[in-house]
Design an enzyme around this catalytic site. Structure first.
Site, short mmCIF file in Angstrom:
data_model
loop_
_atom_site.label_atom_id
_atom_site.label_comp_id
_atom_site.label_asym_id
_atom_site.label_seq_id
_atom_site.Cartn_x
_atom_site.Cartn_y
_atom_site.Cartn_z
N LYS A 105 0.84 -1.21 0.00
CA LYS A 105 0.00 0.00 0.00
C LYS A 105 0.88 1.25 0.00
CE LYS A 105 -3.79 -2.48 2.17
NZ LYS A 105 -4.47 -2.90 3.39
N GLN A 150 -4.67 -1.88 9.63
CA GLN A 150 -4.45 -3.17 8.99
C GLN A 150 -5.00 -4.28 9.89
OE1 GLN A 150 -3.06 -3.65 5.82
NE2 GLN A 150 -3.77 -5.74 6.13
N ASP A 172 -10.99 3.05 3.92
CA ASP A 172 -11.29 1.62 3.77
C ASP A 172 -12.80 1.39 3.63
OD1 ASP A 172 -9.35 -0.30 3.51
OD2 ASP A 172 -8.84 -0.39 5.63
#
Ligand code: NAP
Length: 288
Positions: free
Chosen positions: A52, A96, A119
């Site tokens: 990422k 994460q 997200d």
């Protein structure tokens, strides 16, 4: 010939647009900045967060990985997130997953403020998907968004198609079912308690597997008509320790119209969606 739905050409094309958008934002006083919260040393999480960061930097955005110790206490963890929520230089933040056991009771979707939740896990962002309320103020979950982009970029029709999704998680299966529905597909959402999954998948035009079991989807899930599109979300390790999907690629690839590879299919599409959402969050700050 089966079409292999590789993300590489889409990544190349979209990266160019994202670089230009990023340049425009910087010229207008906003340098897109993502903070990724990583707890512990889970090997898969280390790889995902590094990918990422690499892609964000490739398009000209900033990305920091905030590495926290596996045994971080809840208060310090929440304080770290709150500081990021308050930091006006940061436009996007993700945590994460998975969280360590002692923090797994926390509702991750509610921790990051809605306008930085790139997200797409915040209840307001999920509700926007549920209600088919497209808006630049809201963010669509990255993996579902990436799958729809992959299909559209390959001119694969979604409207009026029958879709079977295997896996009903909050981060993949459920939001993806909504997105397909919003695109006028008819969806069957399958899970571990679904009876006769193979009968369902054989009847569908598009099969998506998001389960997490290496090579589970074999030829017994596939119709004999060679008219299906198979999307493999799974990121698993096989008996030799190599990355593989939920779909037994070798057994299925010649029996379908199109199939995503693992690696090089859905994984990179997820990262592209994250970068798109970061730039969207940054644009939302522009006062033009
Ligand atoms: P998850 O939260 O563990 O959910 C797995 C789902 O699969 C559950 O709904 C479960 O059903 C269902 N399931 C388990 N065994 C099954 C079986 N034998 N038959 C049918 N359904 C079954 O997983 P996730 O977070 O959605 O991730 C799924 C996979 O996708 C993992 O391999 C993950 O690494 C990968 N992933 C990849 C990306 C990417 O960018 N490529 C992104 C996210 C996830 P129940 O609900 O009944 O338990």
């Amino acid at each position: 010939m089966t079409q292999i739905l590789s993300s590489a050409p889409i990544k190349k094309k979209i990266s160019k647009d994202l670089k230009n958008e990023c340049k425009f934002l910087i010229e207008n006083g906003i340098h897109p900045y993502l903070k990724v919260i990583l707890i512990g040393n889970n090997p898969a999480s280390l790889i995902y967060t590094a990918s990422k960061k690499k892609f964000c930097e490739r398009i000209g955005a900033k990305c920091d990985i905030i590495a926290l110790s596996e045994d971080i206490d809840q208060l310090t963890f929440l304080k770290t997130i709150e500081e990021i929520n308050q930091d006006s230089n940061v436009q996007g933040c993700i945590i994460q997953l998975p969280l360590p056991k002692h923090l797994s009771h926390l509702d991750v979707g509610k921790l990051i403020s809605q306008e930085k939740d790139i997200d797409g896990f915040h209840p307001d962002n999920l509700y926007a998907v549920l209600s088919n309320h497209e808006s630049t103020d809201h963010f669509v979950s990255c993996t579902p968004k990436g799958i729809i982009t992959l299909l559209l970029e390959n001119n694969i029709e979604i409207a009026n198609k029958r879709v079977a999704i295997i896996g009903r998680s909050m981060i993949v299966g459920k939001p993806l079912a909504c997105l397909f529905t919003n695109h006028d597909a008819t969806v069957t959402l399958c899970h571990s308690k679904t009876l006769n999954i193979r009968e369902i998948t054989k009847e569908c035009d598009i099969i998506v597997s998001a389960v997490g079991i290496a090579n589970m989807v074999d030829e017994s899930f596939i119709s004999s008509k060679k008219n299906q599109v198979v999307i493999d979300v799974g990121m698993n390790t096989d008996t030799e320790g190599l990355l593989c999907g939920d779909v037994d690629f070798e057994k299925v690839k010649d029996l379908v119209l199109a199939i995503t590879p693992v690696p090089g299919g859905v994984g990179p599409m997820t990262i592209i969606s994250l970068a798109q959402n970061l730039l969207q969050a940054s644009k939302n700050r522009l006062s033009l």
